[in-house]
Design a protein around this motif. Structure first.
Motif, PDB file in Angstrom:
ATOM      1  N   CYS A 218      -3.898  -2.583   6.734  1.00  0.00           N
ATOM      2  CA  CYS A 218      -4.397  -3.851   6.187  1.00  0.00           C
ATOM      3  C   CYS A 218      -3.358  -4.969   6.315  1.00  0.00           C
ATOM      4  CB  CYS A 218      -4.822  -3.673   4.729  1.00  0.00           C
ATOM      5  SG  CYS A 218      -3.438  -3.490   3.582  1.00  0.00           S
ATOM      6  N   CYS A 223      -4.224  -1.095   1.278  1.00  0.00           N
ATOM      7  CA  CYS A 223      -4.676   0.239   1.727  1.00  0.00           C
ATOM      8  C   CYS A 223      -3.671   1.346   1.437  1.00  0.00           C
ATOM      9  CB  CYS A 223      -5.001   0.210   3.212  1.00  0.00           C
ATOM     10  SG  CYS A 223      -3.535   0.143   4.283  1.00  0.00           S
ATOM     11  N   CYS A 226       0.928   2.187   4.682  1.00  0.00           N
ATOM     12  CA  CYS A 226       2.196   1.927   5.389  1.00  0.00           C
ATOM     13  C   CYS A 226       3.391   2.416   4.596  1.00  0.00           C
ATOM     14  CB  CYS A 226       2.328   0.431   5.640  1.00  0.00           C
ATOM     15  SG  CYS A 226       2.397  -0.506   4.107  1.00  0.00           S
ATOM     16  N   CYS A 239       4.362  -3.290   4.495  1.00  0.00           N
ATOM     17  CA  CYS A 239       3.735  -4.611   4.628  1.00  0.00           C
ATOM     18  C   CYS A 239       4.054  -5.537   3.465  1.00  0.00           C
ATOM     19  CB  CYS A 239       2.233  -4.473   4.808  1.00  0.00           C
ATOM     20  SG  CYS A 239       1.354  -3.948   3.342  1.00  0.00           S
TER      21      CYS A 239
HETATM   22  S1  FES Z   1      -0.734  -1.746   5.559  1.00  0.00           S
HETATM   23 FE1  FES Z   1      -2.120  -1.590   3.923  1.00  0.00          FE
HETATM   24  S2  FES Z   1      -0.784  -1.408   2.208  1.00  0.00           S
HETATM   25 FE2  FES Z   1       0.551  -1.767   3.839  1.00  0.00          FE
END
Ligand code: FES
Ligand SMILES: Cc1cc2nc3c(=O)[nH]c(=O)nc-3n(C[C@H](O)[C@H](O)[C@H](O)COP(=O)(O)OP(=O)(O)OC[C@H]3O[C@@H](n4cnc5c(N)ncnc54)[C@H](O)[C@@H]3O)c2cc1C
Length: 255
Positions: A218, A223, A226, A239
């Motif tokens: 995301c 989500c 990562c 992220c």
């Molecule tokens: S890519 Fe979704 S929480 Fe980091």
């Protein structure tokens, strides 16, 4: 934060398998070095998720360097001027500025050069004199090296010796850290390189920030796809907690 519709204005090919995509947006994307954007082309449903790219330039005209490795990036490197990109950003946290009296040294590997070019150009504009170390397997793996050279001192290394010093980028890094204890390190590149840079920084007592390029979905913290395990065993989200981290938080050592 919403996806912006942007148009590709220019496609540059700095090396085989790499493109610098320049795009124009109605609303500026005001990022800082180390921040990234999530990008999706108008290619139907596959791949469904956007892909993460470090910003090389920002504002109403942005640019990202794309290295073709899989489905999404192979579609992106075929794009032409006029094609539409959906772009979300700027995402994540960027690099911190070097404190007074510290000499910025940037260590890049492969496509990890993208945020280093943006950082080097910003540092030069702010009156710093960055030194960049850029390593690849061969001369063809050093895209945008001219921009690093134009921003300060550049030392290139290749494993086959086709350009620069023969060997790994950690060779000149070790030399430099032995000579100068005022260095502030910044690095982006393959994981083994980042780990080696972090180890060298720790051994010489040098502060070091690393930008991670782990797979993500995301890009905005929802989500939880990562997560990376930090040195203390906790989980950090690339992220939203990164992608720039203090190397000690990821690879361990003392601050
Ligand atoms: S890519 Fe979704 S929480 Fe980091
Ligand atoms: C913060 C951040 C910044 C990034 N900046 C850039 C950049 O400036 N330029 C650039 O070209 N790429 C960058 N990447 C990596 C880029 O996002 C991935 O290469 C891309 O998502 C792969 O998509 P794909 O559809 O082509 O590959 P996929 O088809 O999804 O995967 C193909 C192969 O690549 C591997 N892969 C997927 N994602 C990554 C990744 N993040 N790192 C290493 N291997 C991966 C997969 O495991 C698989 O083996 C960045 C990633 C992050 C998280």
């Amino acid at each position: 934060m919403d996806f912006l519709k942007t148009h590709i204005t220019k496609v540059e090919r700095p090396a085989a398998g790499y493109v610098l995509l320049r795009f124009q947006n109605d609303r500026p994307i005001e990022g800082v070095p180390g921040q990234f954007v999530m990008i999706r082309g108008e290619w139907g449903v596959d791949p469904i998720l956007p892909r993460a790219f470090s910003l090389v330039e920002t504002g109403s005209k942005g640019a990202v360097l794309v290295h073709a490795v899989g489905k999404g990036t192979k579609l992106l490197v075929q794009m032409e001027p006029g094609d539409v990109l959906d772009v979300l950003g700027p995402c994540g946290k960027g690099f911190s500025l070097p404190p007074a009296g510290r000499r910025p040294v940037l260590v890049a590997g492969g496509v990890g050069v993208a945020p280093m070019v943006y950082l080097a150009e910003n540092l030069l504009r702010d009156g710093h004199k960055p030194t960049s170390l850029f390593g690849g397997r061969t001369a063809a793996d050093l895209p945008l090296h001219e921009r690093l050279a134009a921003s300060g001192e550049l030392i290139m290394t290749t494993e086959d010796g086709s350009i620069g010093e023969k060997g790994l980028v950690t060779g000149p890094l070790e030399r430099l850290l032995k000579e100068d204890k005022t260095v502030q390190l910044y690095s982006c590149g393959p994981e083994p390189m980042l780990r080696a840079v972090a180890r060298a920084a720790e051994a010489h007592g040098i502060p070091c920030e690393v930008a991670l390029e782990s797979p993500m979905a995301c890009g905005i913290g929802t989500c939880k796809g990562c997560a990376v395990q930090a040195a203390d065993g906790s989980f950090l989200y690339v992220c939203s907690d990164g992608p720039v981290f203090d190397a000690v938080d990821i690879y361990g050592g003392t601050k």
